[in-house]
Scaffold this active site. Sequence first.
Site, PDB file in Angstrom:
ATOM      1  N   CYS A   1      -0.418   4.096   2.210  1.00 25.56           N
ATOM      2  CA  CYS A   1      -0.290   3.795   3.644  1.00 25.56           C
ATOM      3  C   CYS A   1       1.151   3.998   4.126  1.00 25.56           C
ATOM      4  O   CYS A   1       1.384   4.556   5.207  1.00 25.56           O
ATOM      5  CB  CYS A   1      -0.692   2.357   3.935  1.00 25.56           C
ATOM      6  SG  CYS A   1      -2.339   1.882   3.389  1.00 25.56           S
ATOM      7  N   ASP A   2       2.107   3.527   3.334  1.00 23.66           N
ATOM      8  CA  ASP A   2       3.485   3.431   3.808  1.00 23.66           C
ATOM      9  C   ASP A   2       4.477   4.329   3.077  1.00 23.66           C
ATOM     10  O   ASP A   2       5.662   4.357   3.421  1.00 23.66           O
ATOM     11  CB  ASP A   2       3.969   1.976   3.693  1.00 23.66           C
ATOM     12  CG  ASP A   2       3.132   1.022   4.526  1.00 23.66           C
ATOM     13  OD1 ASP A   2       2.634   1.458   5.584  1.00 23.66           O
ATOM     14  OD2 ASP A   2       2.970  -0.142   4.122  1.00 23.66           O
TER      15      ASP A   2
ATOM     16  N   CYS B   1       0.839  -1.196   0.000  1.00 23.89           N
ATOM     17  CA  CYS B   1       0.000   0.000   0.000  1.00 23.89           C
ATOM     18  C   CYS B   1       0.876   1.248   0.000  1.00 23.89           C
ATOM     19  O   CYS B   1       1.438   1.617   1.037  1.00 23.89           O
ATOM     20  CB  CYS B   1      -0.938  -0.001   1.211  1.00 23.89           C
ATOM     21  SG  CYS B   1      -1.953   1.478   1.334  1.00 23.89           S
TER      22      CYS B   1
END
Length: 304
Positions: free
Chosen positions: A134-135, A131
């Site tokens: 997300c990261d 992701c």
Amino acid sequence: MKDLVIIGSGPAGITAAIYALRAGLNVTICEANIYGGQCSIIGKIENYPGIESISGPDFSVALYNQAKKLGAEFIFNRAKNVSLKGSEKSVTLDDGMTLACKSVIIANGLKRRRLGCTGEREFSGRGVSYCATCDGSFFKSKKVLIVGGGNTALQDALYLSNICEKVFIVLRKNSFRGESFLVDAVKHRSNIEIRFESVLEEIKGEKIVKGVVLKSKNGIYENLSIDGVFIAIGYEPDNAIYKDQINMDPSGYFIASEDCKTNIPGVYVAGDCRKKPLRQIATAISDGAVAGSKAAQYVFRMKN
């Protein structure tokens, strides 16, 4: 006993809830992660009719708020087991809670597909991610590599190119399979470099990712110094707990026609989890509207 339990709170699941709630049912939505499904990790949504551009998180919040305002109950826990046959159905969650209900809609979407190369599992969460939104912030001003050639990989590359020093894209084929405007945007980013007809052979490092080994179509190996690897090779169904009850195709997708009915009365499927020619937010919402309406009709017949 609840009227309707919906498994999954992406666009399909929440739309189903909205239609069922407006029809007069009480509705409980079970979600293993965060509401919005895949939408919650999309940077921008630009292909939904009537909305020129909106961030995935904002779209997800709007869906959630609308369902909550209508009275939906959300339980953030994963469905572990289900009993779907008969007039009384049940959904058991990871924490042991069992929800008895008259009807069930499964809108659990898909799960990220794993690559299966050496080092992927070992460095998952330590430089290997699935992701980008997300990261991505963990790799600010660093070098990263993305595996994949579809829309997800292209979107991830564009997003990460705004954060990272350098972004490499690796794909097996000699061309991208994503939308042309995304391909053009990627090709015009100066800090994105593409490796066509290549595969990721190995992810290397010590405690965290330090590099990768690529192999070209011609059998030539290339070592790259890399800080992060993002796997974006698509999705696959996550329907294992239903396999002995609901009919599926050989790939594990639910078999249901446009009425979203399964082989079990009172059980419906909606969104990406079912066999269909196109998986988009628009088609997921369409499925949700149909499934929610059909579930309401079924429950009212049961009551009368």
